[in-house]
Write a protein that holds these residues in place. Structure first.
Motif, PDB file in Angstrom:
ATOM      1  N   GLN A  12      46.354 -23.089 -26.554  1.00  0.00           N
ATOM      2  CA  GLN A  12      46.536 -23.562 -28.031  1.00  0.00           C
ATOM      3  C   GLN A  12      47.885 -23.548 -28.113  1.00  0.00           C
ATOM      4  OE1 GLN A  12      45.530 -20.489 -26.851  1.00  0.00           O
ATOM      5  NE2 GLN A  12      45.795 -18.757 -28.478  1.00  0.00           N
ATOM      6  N   TRP A  13      48.916 -23.147 -27.228  1.00  0.00           N
ATOM      7  CA  TRP A  13      50.300 -23.491 -27.579  1.00  0.00           C
ATOM      8  C   TRP A  13      50.709 -24.358 -26.894  1.00  0.00           C
ATOM      9  CZ3 TRP A  13      51.464 -21.101 -31.742  1.00  0.00           C
ATOM     10  CH2 TRP A  13      51.027 -19.793 -32.106  1.00  0.00           C
ATOM     11  N   ILE A  50      55.317 -22.125 -33.056  1.00  0.00           N
ATOM     12  CA  ILE A  50      55.662 -22.446 -34.444  1.00  0.00           C
ATOM     13  C   ILE A  50      55.109 -21.507 -35.158  1.00  0.00           C
ATOM     14  CG2 ILE A  50      55.953 -24.214 -36.233  1.00  0.00           C
ATOM     15  CD1 ILE A  50      57.723 -24.514 -33.543  1.00  0.00           C
ATOM     16  N   PHE A  88      54.530 -18.371 -35.690  1.00  0.00           N
ATOM     17  CA  PHE A  88      53.695 -17.104 -34.836  1.00  0.00           C
ATOM     18  C   PHE A  88      54.834 -15.787 -35.180  1.00  0.00           C
ATOM     19  CE2 PHE A  88      51.581 -15.225 -31.178  1.00  0.00           C
ATOM     20  CZ  PHE A  88      50.350 -15.198 -32.089  1.00  0.00           C
ATOM     21  N   ARG A 100      57.097 -12.920 -37.390  1.00  0.00           N
ATOM     22  CA  ARG A 100      57.065 -12.528 -38.650  1.00  0.00           C
ATOM     23  C   ARG A 100      58.622 -12.783 -39.261  1.00  0.00           C
ATOM     24  NH1 ARG A 100      56.992  -5.903 -37.583  1.00  0.00           N
ATOM     25  NH2 ARG A 100      57.195  -6.099 -40.172  1.00  0.00           N
ATOM     26  N   CYS A 101      58.389 -13.711 -40.321  1.00  0.00           N
ATOM     27  CA  CYS A 101      59.579 -14.537 -40.942  1.00  0.00           C
ATOM     28  C   CYS A 101      60.649 -13.373 -41.175  1.00  0.00           C
ATOM     29  CB  CYS A 101      59.182 -15.221 -42.125  1.00  0.00           C
ATOM     30  SG  CYS A 101      57.885 -16.397 -41.811  1.00  0.00           S
ATOM     31  N   ASP A 127      67.349 -25.579 -31.281  1.00  0.00           N
ATOM     32  CA  ASP A 127      67.496 -25.892 -32.429  1.00  0.00           C
ATOM     33  C   ASP A 127      66.693 -27.192 -33.184  1.00  0.00           C
ATOM     34  OD1 ASP A 127      69.490 -25.789 -34.647  1.00  0.00           O
ATOM     35  OD2 ASP A 127      70.256 -27.484 -34.118  1.00  0.00           O
ATOM     36  N   THR A 128      66.258 -28.033 -32.188  1.00  0.00           N
ATOM     37  CA  THR A 128      65.778 -28.976 -32.668  1.00  0.00           C
ATOM     38  C   THR A 128      64.031 -29.063 -32.894  1.00  0.00           C
ATOM     39  OG1 THR A 128      66.936 -30.486 -31.250  1.00  0.00           O
ATOM     40  CG2 THR A 128      64.640 -31.419 -31.616  1.00  0.00           C
ATOM     41  N   ASN A 129      63.572 -27.842 -32.226  1.00  0.00           N
ATOM     42  CA  ASN A 129      62.124 -27.774 -32.430  1.00  0.00           C
ATOM     43  C   ASN A 129      61.580 -26.472 -33.079  1.00  0.00           C
ATOM     44  OD1 ASN A 129      60.643 -29.596 -30.118  1.00  0.00           O
ATOM     45  ND2 ASN A 129      62.475 -28.986 -29.217  1.00  0.00           N
ATOM     46  N   THR A 130      62.394 -25.708 -33.383  1.00  0.00           N
ATOM     47  CA  THR A 130      62.236 -24.527 -34.239  1.00  0.00           C
ATOM     48  C   THR A 130      63.084 -24.161 -35.278  1.00  0.00           C
ATOM     49  OG1 THR A 130      63.596 -23.071 -32.776  1.00  0.00           O
ATOM     50  CG2 THR A 130      61.579 -23.129 -32.090  1.00  0.00           C
ATOM     51  N   SER A 185      62.380 -24.765 -38.641  1.00  0.00           N
ATOM     52  CA  SER A 185      62.051 -25.232 -39.894  1.00  0.00           C
ATOM     53  C   SER A 185      61.477 -24.430 -40.774  1.00  0.00           C
ATOM     54  CB  SER A 185      61.089 -26.772 -39.633  1.00  0.00           C
ATOM     55  OG  SER A 185      62.093 -27.652 -39.494  1.00  0.00           O
ATOM     56  N   ASN A 186      61.356 -24.983 -42.318  1.00  0.00           N
ATOM     57  CA  ASN A 186      60.579 -24.252 -43.150  1.00  0.00           C
ATOM     58  C   ASN A 186      59.178 -24.930 -43.405  1.00  0.00           C
ATOM     59  OD1 ASN A 186      62.305 -22.020 -44.214  1.00  0.00           O
ATOM     60  ND2 ASN A 186      63.463 -23.755 -44.974  1.00  0.00           N
ATOM     61  N   GLU A 213      57.932 -14.622 -46.812  1.00  0.00           N
ATOM     62  CA  GLU A 213      58.747 -13.465 -46.671  1.00  0.00           C
ATOM     63  C   GLU A 213      58.749 -12.442 -47.798  1.00  0.00           C
ATOM     64  OE1 GLU A 213      62.118 -15.639 -44.193  1.00  0.00           O
ATOM     65  OE2 GLU A 213      62.691 -13.583 -45.421  1.00  0.00           O
ATOM     66  N   PRO A 228      40.686 -22.348 -29.350  1.00  0.00           N
ATOM     67  CA  PRO A 228      41.809 -21.670 -29.437  1.00  0.00           C
ATOM     68  C   PRO A 228      42.737 -22.596 -30.301  1.00  0.00           C
ATOM     69  CG  PRO A 228      41.211 -21.418 -27.034  1.00  0.00           C
ATOM     70  CD  PRO A 228      40.482 -22.291 -27.669  1.00  0.00           C
ATOM     71  N   TRP A 229      42.486 -23.770 -30.521  1.00  0.00           N
ATOM     72  CA  TRP A 229      43.197 -24.852 -31.479  1.00  0.00           C
ATOM     73  C   TRP A 229      43.011 -24.709 -32.811  1.00  0.00           C
ATOM     74  CZ3 TRP A 229      42.790 -29.818 -27.969  1.00  0.00           C
ATOM     75  CH2 TRP A 229      43.957 -29.935 -27.194  1.00  0.00           C
ATOM     76  N   LYS A 286      61.444 -31.820 -38.397  1.00  0.00           N
ATOM     77  CA  LYS A 286      62.592 -32.052 -37.430  1.00  0.00           C
ATOM     78  C   LYS A 286      62.466 -33.494 -36.626  1.00  0.00           C
ATOM     79  CE  LYS A 286      64.932 -28.062 -37.292  1.00  0.00           C
ATOM     80  NZ  LYS A 286      66.569 -27.489 -36.829  1.00  0.00           N
ATOM     81  N   GLY A 346      66.231 -33.364 -34.317  1.00  0.00           N
ATOM     82  CA  GLY A 346      66.990 -32.342 -34.472  1.00  0.00           C
ATOM     83  C   GLY A 346      67.639 -32.228 -35.926  1.00  0.00           C
TER      84      GLY A 346
END
Lengths: 193, 484
Positions: free
Chosen positions: A56-57, A82, A84, A86-87, A187-190, A192-193, B120, B295-296, B434, B437
């Motif tokens: 799934q990932w 993405i 997954f 705890r914020c 930084d490119t892939n993670t 984001s809000n 949060e 799982p998806w 993104k 980037g």
């Protein structure tokens, strides 16, 4: 030294390969590592094929380092998960390493060898822990699982060695996670809000 | 090769990437544009003080109808929106709105939640019970159960919904909380909690809340492998559950949100009265059956619809009536950056062997939804069991595709009979992805949750701060519900 046109051509090919693999991987940008020059003091990593079945990932990034300080061989498997984490607290305890980590890629029967400890790698913070994964007809495989957070997203590295995962190997893996290459990818892939 | 060729290679590559990633500019919403609708009509609206909204509960309270709406946290730009009733900035918590006249909803009170942006903070979940139905409640009172951010659970006396009074708070700080269930006829509550020591952030605490001022914890519950001290892979964590109470004696748990989904069927009596020590054997004991999904996909909501007569099977000697569970996944990532989440209909008549029999989804091309911005896919369904819609129509919150009305009378062939996509406003928040980037943001409606009342009104709330829209059915959809 590469000439200017060679550099530009290589940049173009890297972007093309990035785009092509991004499509195949569902939009997750991929890193590109050039064939390394051997060094006796510095770990040099090269990209390898992702060796695991899709789950799934999705497909992650696989890297290998051999020779020099890496010894017989060190392999690092990297994925973003993405949303997954705890914020608020990220990967703040060993339960969270167990939950978000990718140790299961190597086998479903595993146990921790020791408590985890804090790790930071640029924009990423979290914890690392060594596990022992049982294998049929072979000795158990030591696996280092590094689980890091960028806001609500997890970045997970799974590290195995052809010999053992010693503090020296862990340091090399963490140094790689701190490299510009991985930091730019994260930084490119993670985050984001 | 020469420099010109190399330059062209770079430009071609960038153009290729831009073509792939940029996509078409298609039907992005604009402030001032009308809503999109079919067989649904806007009746009333509340801006909910421009707070990101999650779960609405509509309660028939005396001679009034009161909406209790849980909120996510604020945004980095506005972490504490101003409450016009007090003039004070307040962390997002719970909005209380009088919807007796659905055309003119009246905002009564905001109960602040915990600090923190997005998931949060806030106070996402709401459930409401009257004291006259709770075995040990004050018959003259009404009670609100809500989460307090991820830290705990609270109960308020909301007899006067303009003046809520806190009467109980869970004793220990939790790792996380989410969408709980409270049986108003027995007082048993299934709280989505993260009890320290458990290996997941969300599992179940079972409480006796028949006396809302003095809740009593009965036990912890989760999947084997989630309990303290377990080793090996950690099963996907809980999202929420729905109980059919002592009469139905079943609870349907949904695990996973957008991945690793699983629906678990639990015997309520065994859960409440079985051995409570969290050992793998004891955790397995109440389980009747489970459906492991691809799982998806995840199981955000598991909505039971037992004993549904299937018209096509009417002449069959056996199996003309089926027990159905509708599983709704939650889309997490913006602009289709993950596998599509949808609603799945599961035949659980033979409980040990649940099977997916159909699905419902909105065609992407019907609105170019992957390009509009924000999330596209399902999130949740209405959870009211009131006869007006139950087992006839289901309402699915679908993020940028608004709310979708689905005729479920034949769950083997669910059919859309209406939809409503609200207009955005100046308060609607952006959603970003993104690209190379950099954040690339769009503004789109993000219909997050939906609930109905026993009069037949539909309440949808927006995750991107647009507020609450109160709707009614028209045309074919209204006829399907049997409404005049």
């Amino acid at each position: 030294m590469l000439s200017l046109w060679q550099t530009k051509l290589r940049a173009g090919l890297v972007i093309l390969s990035l785009a092509a693999v991004s499509i195949a991987a569902g939009g997750t940008a991929i890193m590109h590592v050039h064939a390394p020059a051997m060094s006796e003091t510095t770990a040099v990593w090269s990209q390898e094929a992702w060796p695991f079945p899709i789950d799934q990932w999705g497909m992650g990034q696989a890297f290998g380092c051999s020779g020099g300080p890496c010894g017989a061989g060190l392999h690092l498997y990297l994925r973003a998960k993405i949303g997954f984490c705890r914020c608020a607290t990220g990967v703040s305890d060993d339960d969270e390493i167990d939950r978000v980590g990718d140790t299961e890629l190597l086998g479903s029967k595993y146990a921790p060898l020791a408590p985890g400890h804090s790790v930071d790698a640029g924009v990423l913070t979290g914890r690392a822990r060594v596990f022992k994964v049982e294998r049929a007809f072979r000795s158990a495989l030591p696996v280092l699982t590094v689980a890091l957070a960028n806001r609500c997203d997890a970045v997970v590295a799974t590290v195995i060695s052809d010999s053992d995962v010693l503090p020296k190997q862990e340091q090399m893996a963490v140094d790689f996670l701190r490299s510009d290459l991985v930091q730019r990818w994260a930084d490119t892939n993670t985050g984001s809000n | 090769m020469n420099l010109l060729w190399a330059n062209k290679a770079v430009l071609m590559a960038l153009a290729f990437v831009a073509g792939v990633c940029g996509s078409v500019q298609a039907q992005e919403q604009k402030v001032g544009a009308p809503p999109e609708a079919q067989n649904m009509r806007l009746v009333g609206y509340s801006d909910l003080q421009a707070r990101s909204a999650y779960q609405p509960t509509i309660h028939h309270q005396g001679d009034r109808y009161i909406a209790y709406i849980g909120h996510h946290g604020g945004t980095p730009e506005v972490p504490k929106p101003v409450n016009p009733l007090t003039g004070q900035p307040e962390f997002n918590g719970t909005s209380i709105v009088d919807v007796t006249d659905p055309a003119h909803p009246r905002y009564l009170k905001h109960i602040p939640g915990t600090p923190g942006n997005y998931e949060e903070g806030g106070a996402q979940m709401t459930r409401v019970c009257d004291g006259k139905t709770l075995p040990k409640g004050d018959p003259n009172k009404t009670y609100l159960l809500r989460v307090f951010g991820g830290k705990g659970h609270q109960i308020f006396d909301v007899t006067d919904p303009s003046k809520p009074q806190l009467i109980w708070q869970s004793p220990n700080e939790l790792k996380d909380t989410h969408k709980s269930w409270w049986e108003c006829d027995t007082g048993i509550a299934y709280l989505v909690s993260g009890v320290p020591g458990w290996r997941v952030n969300r599992m179940t605490e079972v409480y006796d809340m028949s006396d809302p001022a003095h809740p009593v914890k009965l036990r912890d519950f989760g999947l084997p492998g989630q309990e303290p001290g377990a080793i090996g892979p950690v099963p996907e964590q809980l999202h929420g559950m729905i109980s059919l109470g002592p009469h139905g004696n079943r609870i349907y748990f949904g695990y996973g949100t957008n991945k690793g989904g699983m629906m678990q069927i639990v015997d309520r009596e065994k859960l409440l009265h079985g051995p409570k020590e969290p050992t793998p054997e004891n955790l397995r004991y109440p389980e009747i059956g489970r459906l492991t999904m691809t799982p998806w996909n995840g199981a955000h909501t598991a909505f039971p619809m037992p004993k549904m007569p299937i018209a096509e099977f009417a002449k069959d000697k056996e199996g003309s009536q089926r027990d159905i569970v509708m599983i709704v996944d939650e889309q997490i990532r913006n602009e289709c950056e993950e596998p599509r989440q949808m609603a799945w209909f599961v035949d659980v008549t033979i409980e040990a062997h649940p099977m997916v029999i159909s699905n419902f989804q909105v065609p992407e091309a019907s609105g170019n939804f992957c390009s509009r911005g924000g999330r596209f896919g399902t999130h949740a369904s209405n959870e009211s069991l009131a006869p007006v819609f139950y087992k006839k129509l289901a309402f699915l919150s679908y993020f940028n595709a608004g709310v979708r009305t689905v005729d479920v009378r034949d769950p083997y062939h669910p059919k859309e009979v209406g939809y409503f996509i609200p207009s955005i406003t100046s308060a609607t928040d952006k959603r970003c992805v993104k690209v190379n980037g950099q954040d690339r943001c769009k503004v789109a409606i993000q219909t997050n949750n939906v609930e109905t009342d026993d009069r037949g009104y539909i309440y949808i709330v927006d995750r991107a701060n647009t507020g609450m829209h109160i709707l009614e059915l028209t045309g074919e959809a209204r006829a399907a519900a049997g409404l005049n």
